[in-house]
Design an enzyme around this catalytic site. Structure first.
Site, PDB file in Angstrom:
ATOM      1  N   CYS A   1       0.829  -1.212   0.000  1.00  7.12           N
ATOM      2  CA  CYS A   1       0.000   0.000   0.000  1.00  7.12           C
ATOM      3  C   CYS A   1       0.858   1.255   0.000  1.00  7.12           C
ATOM      4  O   CYS A   1       0.450   2.292  -0.532  1.00  7.12           O
ATOM      5  CB  CYS A   1      -0.965   0.004   1.177  1.00  7.12           C
ATOM      6  SG  CYS A   1      -0.192  -0.025   2.789  1.00  7.12           S
TER       7      CYS A   1
ATOM      8  N   CYS B   1      29.302  33.184  10.927  1.00  9.55           N
ATOM      9  CA  CYS B   1      30.158  33.119  12.119  1.00  9.55           C
ATOM     10  C   CYS B   1      29.780  34.249  13.069  1.00  9.55           C
ATOM     11  O   CYS B   1      29.740  35.423  12.678  1.00  9.55           O
ATOM     12  CB  CYS B   1      31.630  33.241  11.695  1.00  9.55           C
ATOM     13  SG  CYS B   1      32.786  33.286  13.096  1.00  9.55           S
TER      14      CYS B   1
ATOM     15  N   CYS C   1      33.277  36.641  13.708  1.00 15.40           N
ATOM     16  CA  CYS C   1      33.764  37.633  12.742  1.00 15.40           C
ATOM     17  C   CYS C   1      32.684  38.126  11.786  1.00 15.40           C
ATOM     18  O   CYS C   1      32.905  39.068  11.025  1.00 15.40           O
ATOM     19  CB  CYS C   1      34.937  37.065  11.939  1.00 15.40           C
ATOM     20  SG  CYS C   1      34.456  35.779  10.759  1.00 15.40           S
TER      21      CYS C   1
ATOM     22  N   CYS D   1      35.038  28.156  10.695  1.00 16.76           N
ATOM     23  CA  CYS D   1      34.798  29.386   9.946  1.00 16.76           C
ATOM     24  C   CYS D   1      35.851  29.514   8.856  1.00 16.76           C
ATOM     25  O   CYS D   1      37.063  29.390   9.117  1.00 16.76           O
ATOM     26  CB  CYS D   1      34.834  30.594  10.871  1.00 16.76           C
ATOM     27  SG  CYS D   1      34.747  32.191   9.994  1.00 16.76           S
TER      28      CYS D   1
ATOM     29  N   CYS E   1      37.966  32.770   9.917  1.00 11.17           N
ATOM     30  CA  CYS E   1      38.736  32.652  11.162  1.00 11.17           C
ATOM     31  C   CYS E   1      39.709  31.476  11.129  1.00 11.17           C
ATOM     32  O   CYS E   1      40.696  31.459  11.873  1.00 11.17           O
ATOM     33  CB  CYS E   1      37.794  32.467  12.356  1.00 11.17           C
ATOM     34  SG  CYS E   1      36.715  33.860  12.697  1.00 11.17           S
TER      35      CYS E   1
ATOM     36  N   HIS F   1      -1.363   1.725   7.498  1.00  5.17           N
ATOM     37  CA  HIS F   1      -1.863   1.564   6.135  1.00  5.17           C
ATOM     38  C   HIS F   1      -1.730   2.885   5.386  1.00  5.17           C
ATOM     39  O   HIS F   1      -1.912   3.959   5.965  1.00  5.17           O
ATOM     40  CB  HIS F   1      -3.331   1.130   6.172  1.00  5.17           C
ATOM     41  CG  HIS F   1      -3.919   0.880   4.821  1.00  5.17           C
ATOM     42  ND1 HIS F   1      -3.451  -0.085   3.968  1.00  5.17           N
ATOM     43  CD2 HIS F   1      -4.948   1.493   4.166  1.00  5.17           C
ATOM     44  CE1 HIS F   1      -4.171  -0.076   2.848  1.00  5.17           C
ATOM     45  NE2 HIS F   1      -5.086   0.879   2.956  1.00  5.17           N
TER      46      HIS F   1
END
Length: 414
Positions: free
Chosen positions: A77, A228, A231, A280, A283, A363
């Protein structure tokens, strides 16, 4: 000859493939839905269904192309529900009934060499034949499906949304216009480009190897933004999506849950901290970041998966929360990543795959809007009955199929 059939749905539902999960983070439990009885008869009852079909109302079925059921050949089904939704997908129906797909069959790079799509095409033609008079047997198609995806071998319970993803992937392979796989591009998209240009380049790269009518119709593009908090640098990526898997936010005090709440939960900004901290790019260190999604490219056919099942709990709980969703005019503008240059991304519902019961004893059925006469019907394996669009909005709705307003089949180019 009676065209199609209209049948009453029995109070007892044949046993079939229940869900086995699908979706993460949904851990709340709720009682079973009361819209249908889950009493299981001793047999599937297809012979009785066929007899009823032949006694069906000629007046009701006069324009009833496509109103033909599918035999449950053993816990299938879940498959029947999805197939009926795809059968009522206008772009697919036209592609098959006009035999347009024949020229796109990929005999080179497809693992199935067209066998899966051809079997699907034959089934659709049988469902929409003017002389169809009884439930269609899916055995031939199932044998091709399990060749492509062995996980669907046998007759165990399966999840409809998981099946849909595998099945569409197989159909796409069989009619992929790319017959010579290009060498992958390993260079990153230039970070200094405007987001729109990044998105266009990401989409072009995707289409270099994945280009078919299935992609034209079903695939959209998501924008993921990682920022980030140290920064402020934003890293943006664009990825294709075949459906949107939406969480069902719990604990709301505003009454009924609406589809907009689920879309907001999907697109809202989340914080990645602790073990989830990403690195990052600016960074060059793991930093606390925020992440959010938005929709960059809207598909012609939008498939929405409501994440009712929890893969985290031992017995896989199910959320039977009623999610109110619109039949017409679903406007996704608030979730777009940028202003839309063309018409607003508005969608109309045309099919719903439903799951009733528990994850281990359930079902699948479907509600579909006939693309020819616009009338709604319920598909319950071999039984088909007239229905209203509003009856499709229930706590059993699991996978929603929307068609974009004014949409026509176009090549997926930006």
């Amino acid at each position: 000859m009676v065209i199609g059939k209209i049948l009453d749905v029995s109070a007892s539902t044949p046993s079939g493939g229940g869900a086995k999960g699908g979706g993460r983070g949904v851990t709340s439990l709720a009682g079973p839905s009361s819209r249908r009885s889950l009493a299981t008869p001793p047999a599937d009852g297809d012979d009785d269904d066929l007899a009823q079909a032949r006694r069906g109302s000629t007046a009701d079925a006069r324009n009833g192309l496509g109103l033909v059921g599918l035999r449950n050949i053993g816990n299938t089904c879940f498959m029947n529900s999805v197939l009926q939704c795809l059968s009522n997908t206008r772009v697919l129906l036209d592609y098959i009934r006009k035999d347009t797909y024949q020229k796109d069959i990929n005999n080179v790079t497809s693992s199935m060499k067209g066998a899966l799509f051809k079997a699907f095409g034959e089934l659709i033609k049988e469902l929409w034949a003017s002389d169809s008079s009884g439930p269609v047997n899916t055995a031939a198609l199932k044998s091709q499906i399990q060749r492509f995806a062995p996980r669907f071998m046998g007759y165990s319970q399966q999840d409809a949304q998981e099946f849909l993803r595998y099945f569409l992937e197989g159909l796409h392979e069989d009619v992929n216009r790319v017959t010579s796989k290009p060498k992958p591009i390993t260079t990153d998209i230039e970070d200094s480009l405007p987001d729109a240009e990044k998105a266009a380049e990401a989409w072009r790269r995707y289409l270099r190897s994945e280009d078919s009518l299935i992609v034209d119709a079903f695939v959209g593009q998501l924008k993921s933004t990682l920022k980030c908090t140290h920064c402020g640098h934003c890293s943006v990526t664009f990825d294709p999506f075949w459906d949107l898997s939406l969480p069902l936010p719990s604990g709301r005090n505003s009454g009924a849950l609406r589809l907009s709440h689920c879309l907001e939960a999907f697109t809202k900004e989340e914080t990645l901290d602790g073990d989830e901290k990403p690195k990052c790019a600016k960074c060059k260190e793991r930093r606390r970041c925020t992440k959010s999604f938005s929709i960059q490219r809207f598909p012609q056919v939008l498939v929405i998966h409501l994440k009712r099942f929890s893969p985290l709990e031992r017995f896989r709980g199910k959320l039977n929360t009623l999610v109110e969703f619109p039949l017409e005019g679903l406007d996704l503008t608030p979730y777009a990543s940028e202003a839309q240059s063309g018409p607003s991304p508005r969608y109309n519902l045309y099919a719903v795959s439903e799951h009733s019961g528990t994850p281990y004893s359930g079902h699948y059925t479907a509600h579909c809007k006939n693309p020819i006469d616009g009338r709604w019907h319920e598909y319950n394996d071999s039984r088909v009955s007239a229905a209203s669009g509003r009856s499709a909005v229930s706590a059993e709705a699991y996978v929603l199929f929307y068609e974009r307003e004014g949409g026509s089949s176009q090549r997926s180019r930006l």
